[in-house]
Write an enzyme that holds these catalytic residues in place. Structure first.
Site, short mmCIF file in Angstrom:
data_model
loop_
_atom_site.label_atom_id
_atom_site.label_comp_id
_atom_site.label_asym_id
_atom_site.label_seq_id
_atom_site.Cartn_x
_atom_site.Cartn_y
_atom_site.Cartn_z
N SER A 188 0.85 -1.12 0.15
CA SER A 188 0.13 0.15 0.02
C SER A 188 0.91 1.18 0.05
O SER A 188 2.14 1.04 0.29
CB SER A 188 -0.84 -0.14 1.18
N TYR A 206 -2.18 -1.78 10.29
CA TYR A 206 -1.99 -1.88 9.00
C TYR A 206 -0.67 -1.21 8.52
O TYR A 206 -0.03 -1.85 7.45
CB TYR A 206 -3.22 -0.95 8.30
P1 NAD Z 1 -11.65 -6.31 -0.37
O1 NAD Z 1 -12.49 -6.15 1.07
O2 NAD Z 1 -12.45 -5.69 -1.49
O3 NAD Z 1 -11.13 -7.69 -0.53
C1 NAD Z 1 -10.36 -8.53 0.28
C2 NAD Z 1 -10.72 -10.08 0.29
O4 NAD Z 1 -9.86 -10.56 1.13
C3 NAD Z 1 -12.17 -10.50 0.21
O5 NAD Z 1 -12.58 -11.20 -0.69
C4 NAD Z 1 -12.03 -11.23 1.77
O6 NAD Z 1 -12.98 -12.20 1.79
C5 NAD Z 1 -10.58 -11.59 1.58
N1 NAD Z 1 -9.94 -11.97 3.02
C6 NAD Z 1 -9.89 -11.32 4.00
N2 NAD Z 1 -9.48 -11.87 5.13
C7 NAD Z 1 -9.22 -13.05 4.42
C8 NAD Z 1 -8.31 -14.16 5.05
N3 NAD Z 1 -7.86 -14.24 6.40
N4 NAD Z 1 -7.91 -15.30 4.17
C9 NAD Z 1 -8.32 -15.31 2.90
N5 NAD Z 1 -8.96 -14.21 2.39
C10 NAD Z 1 -9.60 -13.23 3.29
O7 NAD Z 1 -10.34 -5.34 -0.33
P2 NAD Z 1 -9.36 -4.83 -1.43
O8 NAD Z 1 -9.32 -3.47 -1.25
O9 NAD Z 1 -9.56 -5.43 -2.55
O10 NAD Z 1 -8.00 -5.26 -0.59
C11 NAD Z 1 -7.13 -6.12 -1.17
C12 NAD Z 1 -5.68 -6.04 -0.74
O11 NAD Z 1 -5.34 -4.48 -1.31
C13 NAD Z 1 -5.52 -5.69 0.54
O12 NAD Z 1 -4.13 -6.39 1.07
C14 NAD Z 1 -5.39 -4.07 0.86
O13 NAD Z 1 -4.80 -3.98 2.25
C15 NAD Z 1 -4.63 -3.80 -0.28
N6 NAD Z 1 -4.89 -2.45 -0.44
C16 NAD Z 1 -6.40 -2.00 -0.60
C17 NAD Z 1 -6.28 -0.51 -1.15
C18 NAD Z 1 -7.67 0.18 -1.16
O14 NAD Z 1 -7.67 1.42 -1.28
N7 NAD Z 1 -8.60 -0.62 -1.62
C19 NAD Z 1 -5.15 0.15 -1.00
C20 NAD Z 1 -3.82 -0.51 -0.84
C21 NAD Z 1 -3.87 -1.74 -0.59
#
Ligand code: NAD
Length: 260
Positions: free
Chosen positions: A142, A155
């Site tokens: 991130s 985080y």
């Molecule tokens: P999201 O909530 O849309 O998807 C996350 C997925 O992870 C979900 O399907 C959930 O069921 C799954 N998950 C949660 N806990 C789990 C576990 N213990 N085992 C297996 N699966 C699990 O979120 P997103 O925004 O797509 O996030 C995905 C990644 O991107 C994360 O690591 C997040 O930190 C990172 N990220 C997101 C953003 C943002 O702005 N959305 C920015 C930077 C980084």
């Protein structure tokens, strides 16, 4: 840039960023294991990929469970023969000031983001090393792998930690052709972020519109959210890149919010 003949395992691929990465990988020729806590949602994503002519399977995997990770990687190898690409992407967010975090919440955050990255890496690199054909490991970091924000202590800590894991794997895996890199997105409007908007508004005592304008997009060059496609296209580039010239790196995808 083709992934023809490759097999990718993407964690957290039932939603958001991971889902789009899985779709883009499949469109570019990879067979994809959609690994997620939510098996029904993972199967739905896999089913849609197959219906569109791609190759995919849903895999039940809690990335914090050593047994489920080992079983999920074994199931992927049984279904598709190998793992060439791991995208360690599963993640959640909990926002509150440090003094209000319970120890359980802290441990849960580090378990999903760091233990999950370790367990999936260990299981997948064993297959990559055994086959001797290299591989690509991509961690979903991130902008918070490089910067801190209020209310996000575990985080920010975990996302910084992924840089260390990627750099270590880059050194160990390099001689075997296994590359490790971190993608560092800015804010992407997935369920993870939609949930934070009202939470941050409440914690800071400001409107939701102000959370978006004055916190999330304040330092971008164009006041735009990063999109799932922005991130998936970078994940495709990193997976398809063929040499160790690009390893141990973090690539920030944030509309200029953070410039390395
Ligand atoms: P999201 O909530 O849309 O998807 C996350 C997925 O992870 C979900 O399907 C959930 O069921 C799954 N998950 C949660 N806990 C789990 C576990 N213990 N085992 C297996 N699966 C699990 O979120 P997103 O925004 O797509 O996030 C995905 C990644 O991107 C994360 O690591 C997040 O930190 C990172 N990220 C997101 C953003 C943002 O702005 N959305 C920015 C930077 C980084």
């Amino acid at each position: 840039m083709t992934l023809e003949g490759k097999v990718a395992l993407v964690t957290g691929a039932a939603s958001g960023i991971g889902k789009r990465i899985a779709e883009v990988y499949a469109r570019n020729g990879a067979a994809v294991a959609i690994a997620d806590l939510d098996l029904d949602a993972a199967n739905a994503v896999a089913g849609a990929i197959v219906a569109a002519g791609g190759k995919a399977t849903g895999v039940k995997m809690d990335v914090t469970s050593e047994a489920e990770v080992e079983a999920g990687v074994a199931a992927t190898i049984a279904a598709h023969g190998k793992v060439d690409i791991l995208v360690s992407n599963a993640g959640i967010q909990i926002v509150k000031p440090i003094e209000e975090f319970s120890y359980d919440e802290w441990k849960k955050m580090l378990a999903i983001h760091l233990d999950g990255a370790f367990l999936t890496t260990r299981a997948c690199v064993k297959d990559m090393y055994k086959r001797g054909q290299g591989g690509a490991v991509i961690y979903m970091g991130s902008v918070h792998s490089h910067l801190a924000s209020k209310l996000k202590a575990p985080y920010v800590t975990a996302k910084h930690g992924l840089l260390g894991l990627a750099r270590t794997l880059a050194k160990e895996g390099g001689p075997k052709g296994v590359r490790a890199n971190v993608i560092c997105p800015g804010f992407v409007r997935t369920p993870l972020v939609e949930k934070q908007i009202p939470e941050q508004a409440k914690e800071f005592g400001i409107s939701e519109a102000d959370v978006i304008k004055n916190i999330m997009l304040k330092d971008t060059v164009d006041a735009e959210f990063t999109t799932v496609d922005d991130v998936a296209n970078v994940a495709l580039f990193l997976a398809a890149f063929e040499t160790n010239a690009l390893t141990g790196q973090s690539l920030t995808v944030s509309h200029g919010w953070h410039m390395q």
